[in-house]
Scaffold this motif. Structure first.
Motif, PDB file in Angstrom:
ATOM      1  N   GLU A 293       1.052  -1.362   0.172  1.00  0.00           N
ATOM      2  CA  GLU A 293       0.603  -0.128  -0.170  1.00  0.00           C
ATOM      3  C   GLU A 293       0.725   1.132  -0.286  1.00  0.00           C
ATOM      4  O   GLU A 293       0.649   2.794  -0.816  1.00  0.00           O
ATOM      5  N   GLN A 294       1.502   0.983   0.460  1.00  0.00           N
ATOM      6  CA  GLN A 294       2.787   2.557   1.090  1.00  0.00           C
ATOM      7  C   GLN A 294       3.542   2.997  -0.735  1.00  0.00           C
ATOM      8  O   GLN A 294       3.735   4.126  -0.690  1.00  0.00           O
TER       9      GLN A 294
ATOM     10  N   SER B  44       2.794   1.765  -3.200  1.00  0.00           N
ATOM     11  CA  SER B  44       1.462   2.227  -3.781  1.00  0.00           C
ATOM     12  C   SER B  44       1.047   3.987  -4.555  1.00  0.00           C
ATOM     13  O   SER B  44       1.107   4.014  -4.957  1.00  0.00           O
ATOM     14  N   VAL B  45       1.031   4.326  -2.868  1.00  0.00           N
ATOM     15  CA  VAL B  45       0.778   5.766  -3.072  1.00  0.00           C
ATOM     16  C   VAL B  45       2.319   6.268  -2.942  1.00  0.00           C
ATOM     17  O   VAL B  45       1.568   7.527  -3.740  1.00  0.00           O
ATOM     18  N   GLN B  46       3.355   5.257  -2.999  1.00  0.00           N
ATOM     19  CA  GLN B  46       4.810   6.718  -3.485  1.00  0.00           C
ATOM     20  C   GLN B  46       4.462   6.453  -4.550  1.00  0.00           C
ATOM     21  O   GLN B  46       4.866   7.736  -5.389  1.00  0.00           O
TER      22      GLN B  46
ATOM     23  N   LEU C 104       2.531   6.506  -7.216  1.00  0.00           N
ATOM     24  CA  LEU C 104       1.618   7.392  -7.958  1.00  0.00           C
ATOM     25  C   LEU C 104       1.688   8.797  -7.692  1.00  0.00           C
ATOM     26  O   LEU C 104       1.987   9.727  -8.937  1.00  0.00           O
ATOM     27  N   ASN C 105       2.494   9.279  -6.022  1.00  0.00           N
ATOM     28  CA  ASN C 105       2.627  10.745  -6.121  1.00  0.00           C
ATOM     29  C   ASN C 105       4.101  10.805  -6.708  1.00  0.00           C
ATOM     30  O   ASN C 105       4.095  12.123  -7.446  1.00  0.00           O
TER      31      ASN C 105
ATOM     32  N   ARG D  55       2.366  11.757 -10.709  1.00  0.00           N
ATOM     33  CA  ARG D  55       1.531  12.782 -10.370  1.00  0.00           C
ATOM     34  C   ARG D  55       2.664  14.162 -10.504  1.00  0.00           C
ATOM     35  O   ARG D  55       2.811  15.271 -11.260  1.00  0.00           O
TER      36      ARG D  55
END
Length: 89
Positions: A35-36, A38-40, A42-43, A46
């Motif tokens: 999960e972490q 994935s968030v990283q 995605l950021n 972006r």
């Protein structure tokens, strides 16, 4: 002999239970890490997708291509070098 069989059975059951609990804990840690990540990612995507950054990268690669040609590389060689640079980023 029955006592020994009973002890062995109990030990095997406890070992299996311990393994099951440990496997569940490992899965929880992996889920958290996934999960972490994935968030990283995605950021990062972006941030790298901002129009200003994309334009700056394009200008950089164009300048590098031109500089390589001016330094004596053929157009094909310069293009290959710039592609290799872009792929490494």
């Amino acid at each position: 002999m029955r006592k020994l069989t009973s002890y062995i059975t109990t030990i095997l059951m406890l070992s299996g239970l311990s393994y099951s609990v440990q496997a569940q804990e490992n899965n929880k840690r992996l889920d958290f890490v996934s999960e972490q990540l994935s968030v990283q990612m995605l950021n990062n995507i972006r941030a790298l997708s901002s129009p200003e950054l994309v334009k700056a990268q394009a200008e950089y690669f164009r300048l590098m291509y031109t500089a390589l040609i001016d330094s004596g590389f053929t157009k094909e060689e310069a293009l290959k070098i710039v592609i290799a640079m872009a792929e490494s980023k």
